[in-house]
Design an enzyme around this catalytic site. Structure first.
Site: not given
Ligand SMILES: N[C@@H](CCC[C@H](N)C(=O)O)C(=O)O
Length: 317
Positions: A79, A227
């Site tokens: 992430c 993202c």
């Protein structure tokens, strides 16, 4: 141990928001952490977020590690918006400003960077190499390497590039992002069909001169403001397909703000972006019910929130 209390910081990277826990001295099973993620990331609960971030112990050549759990409790390989926040917590805990971080299946370098704007805590992360082996995800029915190609089982005529950062990303370049179409394709992948059992993140990307705008439907979450690994995958796909230049600075805009990206010819991708603290709190979680209970907020980081808002507002004009 049905009810557990956690201290955490609510943070975001480019609007991708998470509760972040220093878990270096905590001993919960993977199933218990998944329950904590579902409880704390639940937007109907007292905390909410796009997932849960954990700062973990270091090992060998790594000063610390990161675990990222999506809001559905699934663990992601990486992430990159979250990594900047975990890096900041790790830097503050250890009194350092650069580190090598152990991720689920890979490793990334992080270093404190010059502020993107006054008052915006900024981290540069370098991850990769970006991979093109979609057959390994696995993604069946479109060949081992998918570059600007139709993915027949997806049921779309758009051309996709399949990139592992190492989490799986399907990236398509569009003239104008159609959110309804993105969400529909995201749901096809979320259903974990036989041809894509581990699902994938799906991004629609506009090329804006030498820059990009990226909108992503995230695996295990849904539409998010941004993202980081999708921005990295998109920048890589843009260079691979000749839309943008390797080694050149690329600003990647998103709904939550922006990051500065650069893609090297060896497929390593650098992102420089914010790691913003919003507030600190203590919360209880009932592990069996997967529900967050009493929340005590210890204070908001108003100056940081305002510093980021100024930059994000300017980026959206
Ligand atoms: N938002 C993250 C990616 C989170 C994981 C992703 N949903 C997955 O399951 O791969 C980022 O900033 O990279």
């Amino acid at each position: 141990m049905d009810v557990v209390q956690f201290d955490f910081v609510k943070c975001h990277g480019s609007g991708n928001d998470f509760p972040l826990i220093d878990a270096r001295a905590l001993d919960l099973s993977a199933a218990e952490w998944a329950a904590v993620a579902r409880a704390l990331a639940d937007r109907r609960g007292p905390v909410g977020g796009d997932g849960l971030l954990l700062l973990g112990q270091g090992a060998e050549n790594h000063q610390f590690s990161m675990v990222m759990l999506n809001s559905d409790g699934s663990e992601a390989e990486t992430c990159l918006n979250g990594l900047r926040c975990v890096a900041r917590l790790g830097f503050e805990a250890l009194g350092i400003e650069a580190a090598q971080v152990k991720l689920k299946t890979s490793s990334a370098a992080v270093v404190r960077d010059a502020e993107l704007a006054p008052g915006v805590y900024t981290v540069r992360e370098t991850a990769g190499p970006a991979g093109l082996d979609a057959a390994a995800w696995p993604l069946h029915g479109a060949g081992a390497r998918i570059v600007d190609a139709v993915v027949p089982p997806l049921g779309s005529e758009r051309l996709f590039t399949a990139v592992a950062m190492p989490n799986p990303h399907l990236v398509t370049f569009v003239d104008c992002v159609d959110e309804a179409e993105l969400v529909a394709l995201g749901h096809v992948c979320e259903a974990a069909p036989d041809w894509l059992p581990n699902r994938a993140n799906v991004s629609f990307v506009e090329v804006r001169g030498a820059d990009l705008f990226v909108r992503t439907f995230e695996r295990g979450v849904g539409l998010t403001d941004s993202c980081g690994s999708a921005m990295a995958a998109s920048a890589f796909a843009a260079c691979l397909t000749g839309r943008l230049a390797y080694d050149a600075p690329i600003t990647v805009f998103n709904k939550g703000g922006l990051v500065r990206a650069q893609v090297a010819r060896d497929a390593m991708v650098s992102l420089s972006g914010n790691a913003t603290w919003e507030w600190r709190g203590t919360v209880t979680v009932d592990l069996a019910a997967e529900r967050a209970g009493e929340l005590v907020v210890h204070g908001h980081a108003d100056a940081e929130i305002a510093a980021w808002a100024g930059l994000a507002d300017a980026a959206s004009r």
